[in-house]
Scaffold this motif. Sequence first.
Motif, PDB file in Angstrom:
ATOM      1  N   PRO A 199       0.924  -1.222  -0.013  1.00 26.55           N
ATOM      2  CA  PRO A 199       0.003  -0.072   0.076  1.00 26.55           C
ATOM      3  C   PRO A 199       0.842   1.259  -0.181  1.00 26.55           C
ATOM      4  CG  PRO A 199      -0.049  -0.963   2.084  1.00 26.55           C
ATOM      5  CD  PRO A 199       0.669  -2.016   1.035  1.00 26.55           C
TER       6      PRO A 199
ATOM      7  N   LEU B 258       2.670   2.513  -5.479  1.00 26.57           N
ATOM      8  CA  LEU B 258       1.521   2.525  -6.679  1.00 26.57           C
ATOM      9  C   LEU B 258       2.229   2.621  -7.984  1.00 26.57           C
ATOM     10  CD1 LEU B 258      -1.514   2.312  -6.922  1.00 26.57           C
ATOM     11  CD2 LEU B 258      -1.121   4.449  -8.099  1.00 26.57           C
TER      12      LEU B 258
ATOM     13  N   LEU C 222      -6.792  -0.119 -17.722  1.00 34.29           N
ATOM     14  CA  LEU C 222      -8.107   0.084 -17.033  1.00 34.29           C
ATOM     15  C   LEU C 222      -9.129  -1.059 -16.915  1.00 34.29           C
ATOM     16  CD1 LEU C 222      -8.690   3.534 -18.699  1.00 34.29           C
ATOM     17  CD2 LEU C 222      -8.030   3.308 -16.527  1.00 34.29           C
ATOM     18  N   PHE C 223      -9.789  -1.353 -15.933  1.00 38.17           N
ATOM     19  CA  PHE C 223     -10.707  -2.363 -16.131  1.00 38.17           C
ATOM     20  C   PHE C 223     -11.651  -2.243 -17.103  1.00 38.17           C
ATOM     21  CE2 PHE C 223      -9.055  -2.373 -11.435  1.00 38.17           C
ATOM     22  CZ  PHE C 223      -8.336  -3.719 -11.585  1.00 38.17           C
TER      23      PHE C 223
ATOM     24  N   MET D 292     -15.667  -1.571 -16.281  1.00 38.97           N
ATOM     25  CA  MET D 292     -16.005  -0.104 -15.434  1.00 38.97           C
ATOM     26  C   MET D 292     -15.688   0.883 -16.266  1.00 38.97           C
ATOM     27  SD  MET D 292     -14.180  -1.118 -11.946  1.00 38.97           S
ATOM     28  CE  MET D 292     -13.670  -2.796 -11.421  1.00 38.97           C
ATOM     29  N   THR D 293     -16.768   1.764 -15.927  1.00 42.88           N
ATOM     30  CA  THR D 293     -16.389   3.252 -16.355  1.00 42.88           C
ATOM     31  C   THR D 293     -15.184   3.967 -15.805  1.00 42.88           C
ATOM     32  OG1 THR D 293     -17.853   4.185 -14.641  1.00 42.88           O
ATOM     33  CG2 THR D 293     -19.157   3.456 -16.494  1.00 42.88           C
TER      34      THR D 293
ATOM     35  N   PHE E 219     -13.361   2.024  -7.690  1.00 50.53           N
ATOM     36  CA  PHE E 219     -12.770   0.720  -7.347  1.00 50.53           C
ATOM     37  C   PHE E 219     -11.263   0.640  -6.703  1.00 50.53           C
ATOM     38  CE2 PHE E 219     -10.887  -3.482  -8.328  1.00 50.53           C
ATOM     39  CZ  PHE E 219     -11.985  -4.159  -7.807  1.00 50.53           C
ATOM     40  N   ALA E 220     -10.515   1.681  -7.125  1.00 51.87           N
ATOM     41  CA  ALA E 220      -9.085   1.611  -6.653  1.00 51.87           C
ATOM     42  C   ALA E 220      -9.449   2.395  -5.298  1.00 51.87           C
ATOM     43  CB  ALA E 220      -8.349   2.549  -7.735  1.00 51.87           C
TER      44      ALA E 220
ATOM     45  N   ALA F 246     -11.767   2.393  -3.289  1.00 50.88           N
ATOM     46  CA  ALA F 246     -12.297   1.119  -2.314  1.00 50.88           C
ATOM     47  C   ALA F 246     -11.167   0.442  -1.954  1.00 50.88           C
ATOM     48  CB  ALA F 246     -13.326   0.554  -3.011  1.00 50.88           C
ATOM     49  N   ALA F 247     -10.303  -0.062  -2.894  1.00 52.65           N
ATOM     50  CA  ALA F 247      -9.516  -1.210  -2.592  1.00 52.65           C
ATOM     51  C   ALA F 247      -8.334  -0.424  -1.553  1.00 52.65           C
ATOM     52  CB  ALA F 247      -8.774  -1.549  -3.772  1.00 52.65           C
ATOM     53  N   ARG F 248      -8.133   0.873  -1.783  1.00 50.64           N
ATOM     54  CA  ARG F 248      -7.307   1.388  -0.674  1.00 50.64           C
ATOM     55  C   ARG F 248      -7.772   2.016   0.402  1.00 50.64           C
ATOM     56  NH1 ARG F 248      -1.452   2.268  -2.209  1.00 50.64           N
ATOM     57  NH2 ARG F 248      -1.261   0.952  -4.000  1.00 50.64           N
TER      58      ARG F 248
ATOM     59  N   ARG G 199     -15.330   8.671  -1.497  1.00 51.12           N
ATOM     60  CA  ARG G 199     -14.713   7.890  -2.999  1.00 51.12           C
ATOM     61  C   ARG G 199     -15.266   8.754  -4.265  1.00 51.12           C
ATOM     62  NH1 ARG G 199     -16.536   1.860  -1.585  1.00 51.12           N
ATOM     63  NH2 ARG G 199     -15.256   1.750   0.302  1.00 51.12           N
TER      64      ARG G 199
ATOM     65  N   ARG H  50      -6.277   7.791 -11.879  1.00 53.38           N
ATOM     66  CA  ARG H  50      -6.619   6.511 -10.943  1.00 53.38           C
ATOM     67  C   ARG H  50      -5.365   6.464  -9.988  1.00 53.38           C
ATOM     68  NH1 ARG H  50      -7.215   0.619 -13.217  1.00 53.38           N
ATOM     69  NH2 ARG H  50      -5.157   1.239 -13.782  1.00 53.38           N
TER      70      ARG H  50
ATOM     71  N   VAL I  10      -5.114   7.570  -5.686  1.00 55.34           N
ATOM     72  CA  VAL I  10      -5.170   6.761  -4.857  1.00 55.34           C
ATOM     73  C   VAL I  10      -4.254   7.225  -3.636  1.00 55.34           C
ATOM     74  CG1 VAL I  10      -3.778   4.559  -4.441  1.00 55.34           C
ATOM     75  CG2 VAL I  10      -5.526   4.563  -6.132  1.00 55.34           C
TER      76      VAL I  10
ATOM     77  N   THR J 154      -1.472  -3.861  -7.768  1.00 46.65           N
ATOM     78  CA  THR J 154      -0.540  -2.692  -7.525  1.00 46.65           C
ATOM     79  C   THR J 154      -1.760  -2.091  -6.586  1.00 46.65           C
ATOM     80  OG1 THR J 154       0.908  -1.132  -7.724  1.00 46.65           O
ATOM     81  CG2 THR J 154      -0.914  -1.465  -9.413  1.00 46.65           C
TER      82      THR J 154
ATOM     83  N   ARG K  18     -13.058  -8.955  -2.708  1.00 46.60           N
ATOM     84  CA  ARG K  18     -13.087  -7.808  -3.735  1.00 46.60           C
ATOM     85  C   ARG K  18     -12.318  -8.423  -5.043  1.00 46.60           C
ATOM     86  NH1 ARG K  18     -11.941  -3.167  -0.877  1.00 46.60           N
ATOM     87  NH2 ARG K  18     -14.285  -2.466  -1.205  1.00 46.60           N
TER      88      ARG K  18
END
Lengths: 292, 253
Positions: free
Chosen positions: A97, A100, A108-109, A112-113, A120-121, A123-125, A132, A168, A172, B153, B160
């Motif tokens: 963490p 990055l 990009l995924f 997802m828009t 999403f990024a 949320a993961a962090r 968010r 993104r 983060v 990363t 999730r």
Amino acid sequence: MFRALLARWKSSLRLFEPAQVSSQRAQISVSALGHRYANKVVALKDVNLNIRAGEFVCLLGPSGCGKSTLLYALAGHVVPTGGTVSIEGKPIRGPGPDRLLMFQEAALFPWMTVLGNLKFALAARGVPRAEREPRAREFIRRVQLSGFEDTLPHELSGGMKMRASLARALAVDSSVLLMDEPFGSLDAQTRVHMQELLQSIWLRSSKTVVFVTHDVHEALMLSTRVVVMAPRPGRIVKDLEVHLAMPRSGEDPRLSEMARYLRRLMREAEGGARGALPPHRPRADSEAGLRH
Amino acid sequence: MKRWARKLGMLVLLLVVWEAVARLGLWSPHLFPGPVKVARSLHALAADGRLGAAVLRSLGRLGRAYLISVGTGIPLGLAIARLSFFRDAVKPVVMGLQALPSICWLPLALLWFGLNDSAILFVVVMGSVLSIAIATEDGVNGIDPQLIRVAHTLGVRGPRFSFGVLIPAALPGIVTGLKLGWSFAWRALLAGELLFVSGGLGQLLTLGRELMDVPQVMAVMVAIIAIGIFVDRVFFQTVERRVRRRWGLLPSM
Ligand SMILES: Nc1ncnc2c1ncn2[C@@H]1O[C@H](COP(=O)(O)OP(=O)(O)OP(=O)(O)O)[C@@H](O)[C@H]1O
Ligand SMILES: [Mg+2]
């Protein structure tokens, strides 16, 4: 003697100073790093690099000299075959963490828009749910993608994808940002905007940035330190601090002299490697041919 | 529009030829009725509710069995793709069992569960769960490694990662697997219903044979084809196209 000194003083090259950072004072410490890919390519050999917290380091070098490999080792995506890489004194054993990595591709995924990717990024962090969306929208605005929040990545142009990816990465907000040629695919004007954005964020935060680029001018505009690498085997040939106040102007005549110097270094790096290995060249080429 | 016209034309031609052959009288009209007779029989079956009841019964079974298949097949496929134990130990078993036509499970199912619905459900599940698992595994193995690296990363982990990255990234492959699994399940269901009488479309077919009622047999066959095409073409193809479009896998207009 005196004359040489005077010339040196008058020359803007005095703004370059060999970097000397001891591993005790470094945030990121790379020592005797070597990496050999499974196909026996030696991508890195005996690389030593100490990076202080808050530095903006540019890795500069011709294609194939191991810049991405070094960056991936810092990110923890490549486990080097030799040497050590540590951050805050602790060896790096995978992505974390505190760091990055922004890839050479937008990555990009696809389902997802743009907004979804950022949220999403975040949320993961572990960013709280309520923060968010405003934060994601703020960074989308900063990379000048307002109006494209609800667009899917495959509906964006290459440069727009890269900007979404930059948004993104910046949203983060990790303390170390590792960037692999993030602006390579942008047009000149957007590129300058993105450089300014990155610089302003870096100036306001205490982030450490390691930034890979081919572009000498970009390196001089952004970095406090330029690390020049040479290929076959990938290694560091020069490690220079850039003593020039920020923000810098692109038209500054001192920059062009410094750029000339760096370009010469890069040419030498490439040429040196060629000259050193004449008997190996044909074999290496035929091997490369077989791999494809 | 033109494609629709062609399809419709072909269908009409087929019906006309069928009717003509039936009227030629090469075979006894009892054994080879024309489409008009079959349609009349179909209408009669539908009118007195036998067809509806049978369809409901069959689809109810299929739905339950399919849910079980999806609920176990997808996790099984994910596990095979991501966990080395499953890859090394479970995958060979799955591949081996996949070679067995699902109806071969029926004798065993009858011995284990007796003559009831569970036996048929078991056969249908065994017919579809493995292909869903294998397609899911393929889907996961086909994920762009770059996306996995980005997820790492960004610090995406645990549920999730599974639900937010792995499953969506593999979804185009999974949907194809679901479609395949559905067609296997549909086949296994009818084979099972034909072999042991228990209501449903299969029984309606068997009944038609026992009564020597060829129009009824053909009418039920038509109904089976219609349901098969409807679910496959209308439902699965739409879902597949939607997913592929959203994922950017289709050339956009
Ligand atoms: N996955 C891999 N497997 C095998 N060899 C690799 C792999 N990735 C890179 N290499 C080799 O390692 C060397 C260094 O590659 P690297 O990607 O680090 O270069 P680079 O400096 O980032 O180049 P560029 O500027 O073109 O991105 C190259 O010779 C390349 O052929
Ligand atoms: Mg690279």
